[in-house]
Design a protein around this motif. Structure first.
Motif, mmCIF file in Angstrom:
data_model
loop_
_atom_site.group_PDB
_atom_site.id
_atom_site.type_symbol
_atom_site.label_atom_id
_atom_site.label_comp_id
_atom_site.label_asym_id
_atom_site.label_seq_id
_atom_site.Cartn_x
_atom_site.Cartn_y
_atom_site.Cartn_z
ATOM 1 N N GLN A 55 65.652 -8.876 30.591
ATOM 2 C CA GLN A 55 65.718 -9.248 32.012
ATOM 3 C C GLN A 55 67.386 -9.764 31.849
ATOM 4 O O GLN A 55 67.857 -10.079 30.928
ATOM 5 N N ASP A 103 69.246 -11.038 39.967
ATOM 6 C CA ASP A 103 68.255 -11.213 38.901
ATOM 7 C C ASP A 103 67.596 -9.714 38.624
ATOM 8 O O ASP A 103 66.810 -9.393 39.287
ATOM 9 N N ASN A 104 67.985 -9.052 37.486
ATOM 10 C CA ASN A 104 67.785 -7.706 37.307
ATOM 11 C C ASN A 104 66.763 -7.493 36.181
ATOM 12 O O ASN A 104 66.663 -8.452 35.253
ATOM 13 N N LYS A 105 66.034 -6.348 36.289
ATOM 14 C CA LYS A 105 64.846 -6.033 35.211
ATOM 15 C C LYS A 105 65.326 -4.638 34.819
ATOM 16 O O LYS A 105 65.603 -3.762 35.511
ATOM 17 N N LYS A 106 65.680 -4.578 33.292
ATOM 18 C CA LYS A 106 65.870 -3.303 32.660
ATOM 19 C C LYS A 106 64.675 -2.740 32.367
ATOM 20 O O LYS A 106 63.957 -3.003 31.415
ATOM 21 N N ILE A 107 64.444 -1.284 32.956
ATOM 22 C CA ILE A 107 63.000 -0.738 32.631
ATOM 23 C C ILE A 107 63.123 0.557 32.250
ATOM 24 O O ILE A 107 63.799 1.516 32.641
ATOM 25 N N ARG A 122 65.975 -2.709 38.300
ATOM 26 C CA ARG A 122 65.061 -3.088 39.374
ATOM 27 C C ARG A 122 65.881 -4.524 39.418
ATOM 28 O O ARG A 122 66.205 -5.512 39.016
ATOM 29 N N GLU A 159 72.168 -10.816 29.492
ATOM 30 C CA GLU A 159 70.796 -10.500 29.226
ATOM 31 C C GLU A 159 70.036 -11.974 28.832
ATOM 32 O O GLU A 159 70.615 -12.714 28.229
ATOM 33 N N LEU A 165 59.122 -3.005 30.618
ATOM 34 C CA LEU A 165 60.176 -3.943 30.863
ATOM 35 C C LEU A 165 61.092 -4.049 29.220
ATOM 36 O O LEU A 165 60.296 -4.165 28.467
#
Length: 304
Positions: free
Chosen positions: A212, A196-200, A179, A45, A209
């Motif tokens: 990331q 390149d991930n986003k935890k939503i 994402r 992260e 959000l």
């Protein structure tokens, strides 16, 4: 007039030849993803909007994975991944289907629910959909992107939403959508799956959000001899899983939306389909029998 017609004809032929060359370059790049690999998984992260957020520990793992082409047609390539745990254990891992100019995409919402979304011709022209399937061939995510071949580099990028990754699925409940920004590129030693991930958190109020994340899954060519048992196991199971894949293809074709139950009677779908595969091999079922029994099980877990 004759010169004009001749000039136009030459242009059309040249354009067709270029398109065919590009398509074949794409196909060769995709097929290069198959092979025998040592895979390292590294995730960390990197950013959170909430200053009080406590970053979770970095994730590192590795294993031996065989990626084998199980379907190869001009505009569709299917690659099955298998984890070779040791000389007596193999796990059917994820599957990736590559489809050229697919007119729709199965988009993830949340809570194990997906919806089919139509794409325009402009959105699909010259582009490939990568469909990633779970170990039981149920949906995971689909994204669309263009393979780029320039300066000796071959890479593809797609962005999409997905369920939580397996490494966090049973450990976290502070977000419900990942994402993904997925970048795949070939390397001299194999290939890299960079993320390149986003935890939503997705709710009726919208998306929030949480954090990331950066991820690297590096596939490095390995000695084929390490996969002897995996080859034997897959030779016995492949016909069954081909039939399961056909059942799922029918499900995807018939339904505009899919919601997948996590458990039924205390068991997950993959457990039942894996057990069914062993039974099919032991009792030497026909293709029709495989499809009939797999369809019964899958129907219990899905809803439109």
């Amino acid at each position: 007039m004759k010169k004009l017609i001749l000039s136009l004809t030459i242009c059309l032929i040249t354009l067709a030849a270029f398109s065919q060359t590009k398509l074949e370059q794409d196909r060769q790049a995709i097929k290069s993803l198959a092979g025998y690999y040592k895979v390292t998984f590294n995730y960390a992260e990197t950013f959170a909007t909430d200053t009080a957020y406590k970053f979770h520990p970095r994730y590192h793992s590795w294993g031996y994975e065989w990626a084998v082409v199980v379907e190869d047609s001009p505009k569709k390539i299917v690659i099955q991944h298998l984890l070779a745990v040791d000389d007596t254990t193999v796990i059917k891992h994820w599957r990736e289907d590559w489809v050229y100019e697919q007119p729709s995409i199965l988009a993830y919402d949340k809570d194990n629910a997906w919806k089919k979304v139509a794409l325009s011709p402009a959105e699909t022209k010259g582009r490939w959909v990568q469909k990633v399937l779970q170990v039981d061939d149920s949906p995971r995510y689909e994204s669309i992107g263009t393979w780029v071949h320039v300066d000796g580099r071959h890479q593809w990028y797609g962005e999409t939403d997905s369920p939580l990754p397996r490494r966090e699925y049973t450990k976290r409940n502070d977000y419900n959508v990942l994402r993904r920004g997925n970048r795949i590129y070939l390397t001299p030693e194999g290939w890299m799956f960079e993320q390149d991930n986003k935890k939503i958190v997705r709710s009726a109020e919208g998306d929030k959000l949480v954090a990331q994340e950066k991820g690297y899954e590096e596939f490095t060519k390995a000695d084929e001899s390490k996969f002897a048992y995996a080859k034997t196991w897959w030779a016995s199971q492949q016909a069954y899983w081909t039939d399961v894949r056909a059942v799922w293809d029918n499900v995807f074709a018939k339904n505009s939306s899919i919601k997948l139950a996590d458990k039924k009677d205390g068991k997950r779908l993959y457990q039942r389909l894996f057990d069914l595969g062993d039974q099919s091999v032991k009792e030497k079922w026909s293709s029709a029998k495989n499809k009939e029994e797999a369809n019964k099980i899958i129907a219990v877990y899905i809803g439109a």
